[in-house]
Design an enzyme around this catalytic site. Structure first.
Site, short mmCIF file in Angstrom:
data_model
loop_
_atom_site.label_atom_id
_atom_site.label_comp_id
_atom_site.label_asym_id
_atom_site.label_seq_id
_atom_site.Cartn_x
_atom_site.Cartn_y
_atom_site.Cartn_z
N LYS A 35 65.57 44.04 99.61
CA LYS A 35 64.41 44.42 98.79
C LYS A 35 64.58 45.88 98.38
O LYS A 35 64.74 46.77 99.23
CB LYS A 35 63.14 44.23 99.63
CG LYS A 35 61.88 43.99 98.84
CD LYS A 35 60.79 43.55 99.80
CE LYS A 35 59.47 43.37 99.09
NZ LYS A 35 58.39 43.17 100.05
O1 G3P Z 1 54.34 41.85 99.02
C1 G3P Z 1 53.78 43.11 98.83
C2 G3P Z 1 52.59 43.23 99.67
O2 G3P Z 1 52.92 43.32 101.02
C3 G3P Z 1 51.62 44.25 99.28
O3 G3P Z 1 50.41 43.71 99.60
O4 G3P Z 1 48.06 43.72 100.18
O5 G3P Z 1 49.50 45.74 100.67
O6 G3P Z 1 48.87 45.18 98.33
P1 G3P Z 1 49.13 44.65 99.71
#
Ligand code: G3P
Length: 216
Positions: free
Chosen positions: A87
């Site tokens: 990633k």
């Molecule tokens: O896949 C990306 C993710 O982990 C981000 O999620 O909820 O931190 O915006 P969030």
């Protein structure tokens, strides 16, 4: 549509896997820290543990931001297990590294994507997956699902093989909207996946079937 789980929590990964609908896992440095996984050795062991639970792709994120560092770190991660996908953040050296990994046959996931232009660059560099963060766009009053539709449309126009991996999903409606928009993958918290199960008419209907089955 593939379902990935967006967590580094092994119990949640096992639970989603046991449901039989899991196609892979995505992690990021914040999710690893949330589970208290720190230090090279522990991080490496954790990625291998995840790969041993699921049979699909497992995204492992680099923390270097310069080309040389991203390449060295990514190659180390990719060598850990055949399921590892490197990633890489959507930055200038990240795009260069995506192309480098593509040429070497190493699978990649381009993360922190917030615009169609960034997604176009990721596809040009040959990324295996592109990760638009839809929840974080919604958080700043911008339509995250609309970005998924836009990227799917652009990729379809040119037949880019890069898979659209909708990330930063917060709830089941996001999953449904991403499916309508044609996302190849949704990476979700476990709760968003299991919330897809819920409907009060299912519960009422089942209660009646069971009650009727008990009648003589
Ligand atoms: O896949 C990306 C993710 O982990 C981000 O999620 O909820 O931190 O915006 P969030």
């Amino acid at each position: 549509m593939k379902f990935f789980i967006d967590t580094a929590n092994l119990d949640q990964i096992r639970e989603a896997n046991e449901l039989g609908v899991l196609d892979g896992v995505t992690t990021n440095p914040s999710l690893m820290a949330k589970e208290g996984i720190r230090g090279d050795e522990n991080i490496i062991k954790h990625y291998i543990d995840i790969c041993n639970i699921v049979s699909g792709d497992v995204s492992a994120e680099v923390i270097s931001t310069d080309f040389k560092g991203i390449v060295e770190e990514g190659e180390r991660l990719a060598a850990l297990h055949p399921q590892i996908v490197v990633k890489v953040p959507m930055i200038r050296d990240g795009v260069k590294a995506l192309k480098y990994f593509t040429d070497k046959g190493i699978k990649t996931n381009c993360t922190l994507v917030f615009s169609a232009g960034q997604a176009l660059l990721a596809a040009k560099a040959g990324a295996t997956y592109v990760s638009p963060f839809i929840g974080r766009l919604d958080d700043v009053s911008t339509d995250g699902v609309a970005l998924i539709s836009q990227i799917v449309h652009i990729y379809d126009n040119y037949g880019f093989p890069t898979q659209v991996l909708a990330a930063s999903i917060r709830h089941p409606m996001h999953i449904i909207q991403c499916a309508e928009a044609g996302a190849d993958v949704a990476t979700c918290p476990l709760s968003a996946i299991t919330d897809l199960l819920k409907h009060p008419l299912t519960d009422i209907g089942l209660a009646k079937f069971l009650a009727d089955a008990g009648k003589k």
